[in-house]
Write a protein that holds these residues in place. Structure first.
Motif, PDB file in Angstrom:
ATOM      1  N   ARG A  10      45.084  35.289  32.457  1.00 46.04           N
ATOM      2  CA  ARG A  10      43.884  34.656  33.243  1.00 46.04           C
ATOM      3  C   ARG A  10      43.552  35.345  34.444  1.00 46.04           C
ATOM      4  NH1 ARG A  10      41.506  32.961  30.265  1.00 46.04           N
ATOM      5  NH2 ARG A  10      40.380  31.366  31.429  1.00 46.04           N
ATOM      6  N   ARG A  11      44.416  36.451  35.005  1.00 46.15           N
ATOM      7  CA  ARG A  11      44.084  37.226  36.403  1.00 46.15           C
ATOM      8  C   ARG A  11      42.991  38.231  35.520  1.00 46.15           C
ATOM      9  NH1 ARG A  11      50.028  38.056  39.039  1.00 46.15           N
ATOM     10  NH2 ARG A  11      50.830  35.845  38.397  1.00 46.15           N
ATOM     11  N   ASP A  12      43.284  38.686  34.279  1.00 44.64           N
ATOM     12  CA  ASP A  12      42.512  39.605  33.770  1.00 44.64           C
ATOM     13  C   ASP A  12      41.010  39.165  33.616  1.00 44.64           C
ATOM     14  OD1 ASP A  12      44.449  41.331  33.428  1.00 44.64           O
ATOM     15  OD2 ASP A  12      44.899  40.712  31.263  1.00 44.64           O
ATOM     16  N   ARG A  13      41.031  37.788  33.275  1.00 46.57           N
ATOM     17  CA  ARG A  13      39.630  37.226  33.063  1.00 46.57           C
ATOM     18  C   ARG A  13      38.923  37.075  34.194  1.00 46.57           C
ATOM     19  NH1 ARG A  13      35.454  36.888  30.109  1.00 46.57           N
ATOM     20  NH2 ARG A  13      34.397  34.756  29.908  1.00 46.57           N
ATOM     21  N   MET A  14      39.686  36.572  35.371  1.00 39.06           N
ATOM     22  CA  MET A  14      38.957  36.417  36.599  1.00 39.06           C
ATOM     23  C   MET A  14      38.338  37.636  37.141  1.00 39.06           C
ATOM     24  SD  MET A  14      38.677  34.102  39.100  1.00 39.06           S
ATOM     25  CE  MET A  14      38.729  33.697  41.070  1.00 39.06           C
ATOM     26  N   VAL A  15      39.224  38.869  36.854  1.00 34.48           N
ATOM     27  CA  VAL A  15      38.487  39.962  37.410  1.00 34.48           C
ATOM     28  C   VAL A  15      37.259  40.244  36.493  1.00 34.48           C
ATOM     29  CG1 VAL A  15      38.898  42.543  37.644  1.00 34.48           C
ATOM     30  CG2 VAL A  15      40.706  41.051  38.161  1.00 34.48           C
ATOM     31  N   GLU A  16      37.254  40.445  35.149  1.00 39.07           N
ATOM     32  CA  GLU A  16      36.179  40.498  34.376  1.00 39.07           C
ATOM     33  C   GLU A  16      35.089  39.680  34.850  1.00 39.07           C
ATOM     34  OE1 GLU A  16      37.604  39.486  30.425  1.00 39.07           O
ATOM     35  OE2 GLU A  16      38.940  41.348  30.084  1.00 39.07           O
ATOM     36  N   VAL A  17      35.044  38.431  34.889  1.00 41.98           N
ATOM     37  CA  VAL A  17      33.962  37.607  35.341  1.00 41.98           C
ATOM     38  C   VAL A  17      33.306  37.984  36.693  1.00 41.98           C
ATOM     39  CG1 VAL A  17      33.334  35.113  35.843  1.00 41.98           C
ATOM     40  CG2 VAL A  17      34.991  35.449  34.018  1.00 41.98           C
ATOM     41  N   ILE A  18      34.261  38.206  37.706  1.00 41.24           N
ATOM     42  CA  ILE A  18      33.759  38.753  38.812  1.00 41.24           C
ATOM     43  C   ILE A  18      33.036  40.149  38.758  1.00 41.24           C
ATOM     44  CG2 ILE A  18      34.378  39.464  41.165  1.00 41.24           C
ATOM     45  CD1 ILE A  18      36.493  37.295  41.242  1.00 41.24           C
ATOM     46  N   ASP A  19      33.405  40.990  37.960  1.00 42.74           N
ATOM     47  CA  ASP A  19      32.805  42.130  37.665  1.00 42.74           C
ATOM     48  C   ASP A  19      31.551  42.026  37.080  1.00 42.74           C
ATOM     49  OD1 ASP A  19      34.666  43.939  38.825  1.00 42.74           O
ATOM     50  OD2 ASP A  19      35.651  44.288  37.028  1.00 42.74           O
ATOM     51  N   ARG A  20      31.385  41.086  36.189  1.00 42.34           N
ATOM     52  CA  ARG A  20      30.225  40.733  35.386  1.00 42.34           C
ATOM     53  C   ARG A  20      29.138  40.156  36.349  1.00 42.34           C
ATOM     54  NH1 ARG A  20      30.889  35.935  31.806  1.00 42.34           N
ATOM     55  NH2 ARG A  20      30.302  35.034  33.714  1.00 42.34           N
ATOM     56  N   GLU A  21      29.360  39.511  37.252  1.00 41.82           N
ATOM     57  CA  GLU A  21      28.680  38.627  37.923  1.00 41.82           C
ATOM     58  C   GLU A  21      28.056  39.713  39.024  1.00 41.82           C
ATOM     59  OE1 GLU A  21      27.358  35.912  37.185  1.00 41.82           O
ATOM     60  OE2 GLU A  21      28.502  35.987  35.619  1.00 41.82           O
ATOM     61  N   LEU A  22      28.974  40.448  39.526  1.00 40.79           N
ATOM     62  CA  LEU A  22      28.476  41.596  40.510  1.00 40.79           C
ATOM     63  C   LEU A  22      27.669  42.460  39.781  1.00 40.79           C
ATOM     64  CD1 LEU A  22      31.887  42.499  42.347  1.00 40.79           C
ATOM     65  CD2 LEU A  22      29.993  41.466  43.330  1.00 40.79           C
ATOM     66  N   ALA A  23      27.758  42.934  38.782  1.00 39.68           N
ATOM     67  CA  ALA A  23      26.799  43.839  37.903  1.00 39.68           C
ATOM     68  C   ALA A  23      25.388  43.059  37.710  1.00 39.68           C
ATOM     69  CB  ALA A  23      27.446  44.225  36.709  1.00 39.68           C
ATOM     70  N   ALA A  24      25.468  41.818  37.605  1.00 37.54           N
ATOM     71  CA  ALA A  24      24.072  40.930  37.298  1.00 37.54           C
ATOM     72  C   ALA A  24      23.367  40.857  38.785  1.00 37.54           C
ATOM     73  CB  ALA A  24      24.830  39.786  36.770  1.00 37.54           C
ATOM     74  N   VAL A  25      24.019  40.840  40.040  1.00 41.65           N
ATOM     75  CA  VAL A  25      23.463  40.778  41.487  1.00 41.65           C
ATOM     76  C   VAL A  25      23.121  42.126  41.718  1.00 41.65           C
ATOM     77  CG1 VAL A  25      23.984  38.414  41.394  1.00 41.65           C
ATOM     78  CG2 VAL A  25      25.239  40.007  42.325  1.00 41.65           C
ATOM     79  N   GLY A  26      23.773  43.117  41.135  1.00 40.00           N
ATOM     80  CA  GLY A  26      23.527  44.304  41.675  1.00 40.00           C
ATOM     81  C   GLY A  26      24.490  44.603  43.091  1.00 40.00           C
ATOM     82  N   GLY A  27      25.548  43.877  43.198  1.00 41.73           N
ATOM     83  CA  GLY A  27      26.217  43.789  44.546  1.00 41.73           C
ATOM     84  C   GLY A  27      27.879  44.430  44.202  1.00 41.73           C
ATOM     85  N   ASP A  28      28.537  44.356  45.449  1.00 44.03           N
ATOM     86  CA  ASP A  28      29.756  44.908  45.247  1.00 44.03           C
ATOM     87  C   ASP A  28      30.992  44.050  46.203  1.00 44.03           C
ATOM     88  OD1 ASP A  28      29.220  46.150  47.545  1.00 44.03           O
ATOM     89  OD2 ASP A  28      30.129  48.029  47.166  1.00 44.03           O
ATOM     90  N   ARG A  29      30.397  43.248  46.974  1.00 42.48           N
ATOM     91  CA  ARG A  29      31.170  42.474  47.953  1.00 42.48           C
ATOM     92  C   ARG A  29      31.500  41.056  47.520  1.00 42.48           C
ATOM     93  NH1 ARG A  29      28.466  42.516  53.745  1.00 42.48           N
ATOM     94  NH2 ARG A  29      30.352  41.955  54.089  1.00 42.48           N
ATOM     95  N   VAL A  30      32.828  40.881  47.626  1.00 39.81           N
ATOM     96  CA  VAL A  30      33.525  39.673  47.184  1.00 39.81           C
ATOM     97  C   VAL A  30      34.356  38.916  48.180  1.00 39.81           C
ATOM     98  CG1 VAL A  30      35.317  38.479  45.535  1.00 39.81           C
ATOM     99  CG2 VAL A  30      33.834  40.618  44.757  1.00 39.81           C
ATOM    100  N   ALA A  31      34.285  37.598  48.536  1.00 40.36           N
ATOM    101  CA  ALA A  31      34.724  37.025  49.555  1.00 40.36           C
ATOM    102  C   ALA A  31      36.052  36.265  48.530  1.00 40.36           C
ATOM    103  CB  ALA A  31      33.955  35.826  49.846  1.00 40.36           C
ATOM    104  N   MET A  32      37.229  36.593  48.778  1.00 40.02           N
ATOM    105  CA  MET A  32      38.428  35.814  48.159  1.00 40.02           C
ATOM    106  C   MET A  32      38.617  34.625  49.049  1.00 40.02           C
ATOM    107  SD  MET A  32      40.288  35.244  45.602  1.00 40.02           S
ATOM    108  CE  MET A  32      39.982  36.828  44.586  1.00 40.02           C
ATOM    109  N   LEU A  33      38.707  33.576  48.634  1.00 40.24           N
ATOM    110  CA  LEU A  33      39.094  32.395  49.414  1.00 40.24           C
ATOM    111  C   LEU A  33      40.465  31.842  48.937  1.00 40.24           C
ATOM    112  CD1 LEU A  33      35.798  30.510  49.413  1.00 40.24           C
ATOM    113  CD2 LEU A  33      36.822  32.088  50.984  1.00 40.24           C
ATOM    114  N   GLY A  34      41.314  32.354  49.541  1.00 40.59           N
ATOM    115  CA  GLY A  34      42.846  31.945  49.377  1.00 40.59           C
ATOM    116  C   GLY A  34      43.652  33.040  48.860  1.00 40.59           C
TER     117      GLY A  34
END
Length: 438
Positions: free
Chosen positions: A294-318
């Protein structure tokens, strides 16, 4: 009655404070001088709701004190062993170094009639081995496993759902002594089970193995749900209505962590292998692997969404492994943050209580002092720990601070419809994406 508690970490400090609150003269013993100094001031060395008040009350009343000298445990009616049993380096097995050291340090100070009561989570067979060391002194040994939940430890100690006594055959004296210790709790009608050593040792690890299996089961269903377009939260609601299954611990998402479930299921499997029953608990390896995926999947999803918006900044809440705790041991949120950083992402993280412990574990992570500082300019918001602080966020206010409106809800804890109404795309693990209305 005089009580001693050996080990003043998470379990021991709570237990010592609870014993003092029941009116017993209590001494907590630990080798860590800095920790003892904090406890003497009534300051817990970790975050746990309700513990500061309990500690200060005991210290101020003079019923609770702390020391580094195990000799001060001499003369106690009951000595609780509450030291850690971490995962052994290079192995899945439990490391009993601290348990063995506690017993060895106690032996010269034990006298006729003293009861040594183990609370630490140990592999089956440990209690009998330790009893063989303790009983020649005239003392007795019992195993009294703990069932604490971080964030509810004070409540779980003072109002437990059951008490388990593991004792040697015909050891009525140990049962009577523990009944005396827990008289106030037993008077409320709390269930009490008297079992042998092996059963008492198996109770805690069996409970944790079952809970871990239930969590990993629903996360396995989340993996399938993501493929076929089902909603794992609705699935959990439906099967949870079956009284044989129940809804608790069926919350899919980033998975479990902390200092108990991961290491306990690994140690349980390792001990089964030592006993020639590796296949019996072989399923726990897959439970562990599902959880880590599930950790792998979280990273995959975040990377996919960053690529879609052309960004690289993530706010990790918690960053804590669960809310109402500052514990980051095997924390999924901290692990995901580390992986994102290693992948070249810019991560700003915030946790209301776990900043200090997280900095110690991952000093390279940019841990900021407020929610606003974490989310300002972020391309993706990632929920790693379901603190109420984050559940209560106003999506409309957050929308004005972010660079792109994407939320990856690793705990399926946010109101996806409310966030979508504020213009956010919401991705929950095991759930169809929730997108803003056109």
């Amino acid at each position: 009655m005089k009580i001693a508690v050996i080990g003043c970490g998470y379990l021991g400090a709570v237990h010592a404070a609870a014993m003092a609150s029941l009116g017993y003269e209590t001494v907590g013993v630990d080798v860590d001088e800095a920790k003892i100094e904090r406890l003497r001031r009534g300051e817990p060395p970790f975050y746990e709701p309700g513990l500061p008040e309990l500690l200060r009350a005991g210290v101020d009343a003079g019923t609770l004190r702390f020391t580094t000298d195990v000799a001060e445990a001499a003369g106690s009616d009951v000595v609780f062993i509450a030291v850690g049993t971490p995962q052994r380096a290079g192995s899945d097995a439990a490391d009993l170094t601290y348990v063995d050291a506690a017993i060895e340090s106690l032996l010269p100070h034990l006298t006729e009639g003293t009861l040594v009561a183990g609370k630490s989570t140990v592999p089956v067979g440990t209690a009998q081995r330790l009893a063989d060391l303790v009983t020649p002194t005239g003392a007795r040994l019992a195993w009294n496993p703990e069932f604490l939940r971080e964030g509810f430890a004070v409540e779980d100690t003072l109002t437990p759902d059951r008490l388990v006594y593991g004792v040697a055959d015909a050891d009525d004296a140990s049962v009577a002594r523990l009944d005396e210790v827990y008289a106030t709790i037993l008077a409320r009608g709390t269930d009490r089970l008297v079992v042998n050593f092996a059963t008492a040792e198996l109770v805690k690890v069996s409970a944790n193995a079952f809970l871990a299996t239930k969590i990993s089961f629903i996360n396995a269903m989340a993996e399938l749900s993501e493929t076929v377009g089902a909603d794992v939260t609705q699935l959990a609601d439906a099967i949870g209505l079956d009284a044989r299954i129940g809804r608790r611990f069926l919350n899919a998402g980033l998975g479990f962590g902390g200092g108990c479930l991961p290491k306990d299921i690994r140690a349980f499997q390792a001990r089964a292998e030592e006993l020639g029953h590796g296949q019996t608990l072989g399923f726990l390896r897959e439970v562990d692997q599902i959880n880590l995926r599930r950790r792998d999947r979280m990273v995959e999803v975040i990377d996919r969404e960053l690529a879609a918006v052309g960004g690289d900044r993530v706010a990790m809440l918690g960053l804590a492994f669960k809310p109402n705790s500052d514990d980051v041991r095997d924390s999924p949120a901290l692990d995901v943050s580390r992986r994102l950083q290693e992948g070249g992402r810019v991560v700003k993280a915030y946790d209301p209580e776990a900043a200090e412990t997280a900095r110690w574990v991952l000093p390279t992570l940019d841990i900021v002092g407020s929610i606003e500082e974490a989310i300002r300019g972020a391309d993706v918001l990632a929920l790693g720990t379901e603190w109420q602080h984050f559940r209560d966020l106003d999506p409309a206010e957050v929308a004005g601070m972010t660079a792109a409106r994407v939320v990856v809800d690793g705990r399926n804890a946010l109101d996806a419809a409310a966030w979508a109404a504020a213009g956010f795309k919401v991705i929950g693990l095991g759930r169809p994406d929730t997108v803003p209305a056109a």
